[in-house]
Design a protein around this motif. Structure first.
Motif, PDB file in Angstrom:
ATOM      1  N   GLU A 107       0.845  -1.193   0.000  1.00  0.00           N
ATOM      2  CA  GLU A 107       0.000   0.000   0.000  1.00  0.00           C
ATOM      3  C   GLU A 107       0.883   1.247   0.000  1.00  0.00           C
ATOM      4  OE1 GLU A 107      -3.173  -0.045  -0.326  1.00  0.00           O
ATOM      5  OE2 GLU A 107      -3.486  -2.215  -0.082  1.00  0.00           O
ATOM      6  N   ARG A 108       0.300   2.363  -0.385  1.00  0.00           N
ATOM      7  CA  ARG A 108       1.064   3.608  -0.463  1.00  0.00           C
ATOM      8  C   ARG A 108       1.600   3.993   0.916  1.00  0.00           C
ATOM      9  NH1 ARG A 108      -1.104   9.521  -2.544  1.00  0.00           N
ATOM     10  NH2 ARG A 108       0.971  10.495  -2.675  1.00  0.00           N
ATOM     11  N   GLU A 167       1.248   2.078  -8.570  1.00  0.00           N
ATOM     12  CA  GLU A 167       1.260   0.933  -7.651  1.00  0.00           C
ATOM     13  C   GLU A 167       2.278  -0.131  -8.062  1.00  0.00           C
ATOM     14  OE1 GLU A 167      -1.993   0.359 -10.699  1.00  0.00           O
ATOM     15  OE2 GLU A 167      -1.350   1.955  -9.351  1.00  0.00           O
ATOM     16  N   ARG A 209       5.470   0.319  -6.109  1.00  0.00           N
ATOM     17  CA  ARG A 209       5.461   0.159  -4.654  1.00  0.00           C
ATOM     18  C   ARG A 209       5.643  -1.347  -4.342  1.00  0.00           C
ATOM     19  NH1 ARG A 209       0.714   3.629  -5.151  1.00  0.00           N
ATOM     20  NH2 ARG A 209      -0.627   1.862  -4.578  1.00  0.00           N
TER      21      ARG A 209
END
Length: 309
Positions: free
Chosen positions: A212-213, A298, A301
């Motif tokens: 997740e960010r 995403e 990440r």
């Protein structure tokens, strides 16, 4: 009345003595020797005629193996096992009088102690899934007793043994061989490597895991991706080493430290689940290069697991 001159009397008496006391012939014979011998072992044989036999007394030996000898005593060794009849004939009066006797000798091969000439292994380097077959070139009289020790607590007692070493390492395999006449022992060293699937040497890519960010916490989906990697590291390629490389996407805070935390999180997952720490390294690569837009961010990440060959 008959008169005889005195000078003729000694001659007559001598003739009477010779006529009544003729020289004695060989009438009795005794023979002595060993009852048992081993092949090539020398034995002493003796014979004796009656003491009053007129000399010279001649003795002739036949050992029953096409070998002969003469004399009151003889030394002889038999080259092959078997039962032999040793006979001797004694004679005097130039062979006009003779007597024969026999003696039986049982000849056997000497006992052979247990001896290991060599241990034979189907392989001296193997892996943790491939069995090794063991045998030995041996000598010795039966029955022979075998005692194998594989260097890690297991054993076998048959002439041939098959064993699979379950852990990598170097093992000293010992064979002890024994019989009624002696004991012998030999060793062989077997080097065992961890078994690996054929694809391990060429493996260049493994699953990445995504975050997740601004987070370095593994998600359920992320751990499912790592589970496939874990299976490869623990089962298919147990010697493979990997480098975990963490990345941060665009607009994430503290990109360098975040990428390092993501790499360490994946490394921790592996080591917590049985992968040796020496096989895993972790480093953060900071922000993924060439990323400046949020769209598709995403994919950056993540942490990659890279095989190190």
């Amino acid at each position: 009345m008959i008169y005889m001159r005195a000078a003729a009397l000694p001659v007559l008496l001598a003739g009477l003595l010779l006529a009544g006391c003729s020289p004695r012939s060989v009438e009795m014979l005794t023979v002595a020797g060993p009852d048992q011998l081993e092949t090539t072992q020398s034995g002493s044989f003796t014979a004796a005629a009656n003491e009053d036999a007129k000399p010279p007394v001649e003795y002739a030996w036949d050992f029953g193996d096409n070998q002969t000898a003469s004399g009151a005593s003889a030394e002889h060794a038999f080259g092959s096992p078997g039962t032999y009849t040793v006979s001797v004939t004694a004679s005097n009066r130039k062979g006009k009088a003779s007597v024969s006797e026999a003696h039986t000798v049982v000849v056997s091969d000497p006992p052979v102690p247990a001896e290991i000439v060599a241990i034979v292994a189907s392989a001296t380097t193997t892996d943790t899934q491939t069995p090794v077959e063991f045998s030995a070139n041996v000598r010795g009289d039966a029955p022979l007793t075998y005692a194998w020790s594989f260097g890690e607590g297991t054993s076998a007692d048959s002439p041939r043994a098959t064993h699979t070493f379950m852990e990598p390492g170097s093992y000293v395999v010992t064979l002890e061989l024994s019989n009624a006449h002696g004991r012998d022992a030999r060793t062989a060293t077997i080097n065992v490597e961890a078994w690996e699937a054929d694809f391990c040497a060429d493996l260049a890519e493994m699953n990445s895991t995504f975050f997740e960010r601004n987070s370095s916490v593994l998600t359920e989906d992320g751990m499912q991706q790592l589970a496939d990697n874990l299976d490869i590291l623990t089962n298919s390629c147990p010697s493979l080493t990997v480098s975990v490389e963490g990345l941060a996407g665009p607009f994430e805070r503290n990109a360098q430290s975040l990428s390092e935390d993501r790499a360490r999180a994946v490394m921790q997952y592996y080591t917590d689940n049985g992968v040796e720490a020496r096989r895993v390294s972790a480093r953060g690569l900071g922000r993924a290069p060439g990323t400046s837009k949020k769209s598709g961010a995403e994919q950056f990440r993540r942490a990659d697991t890279v095989p190190v060959n």
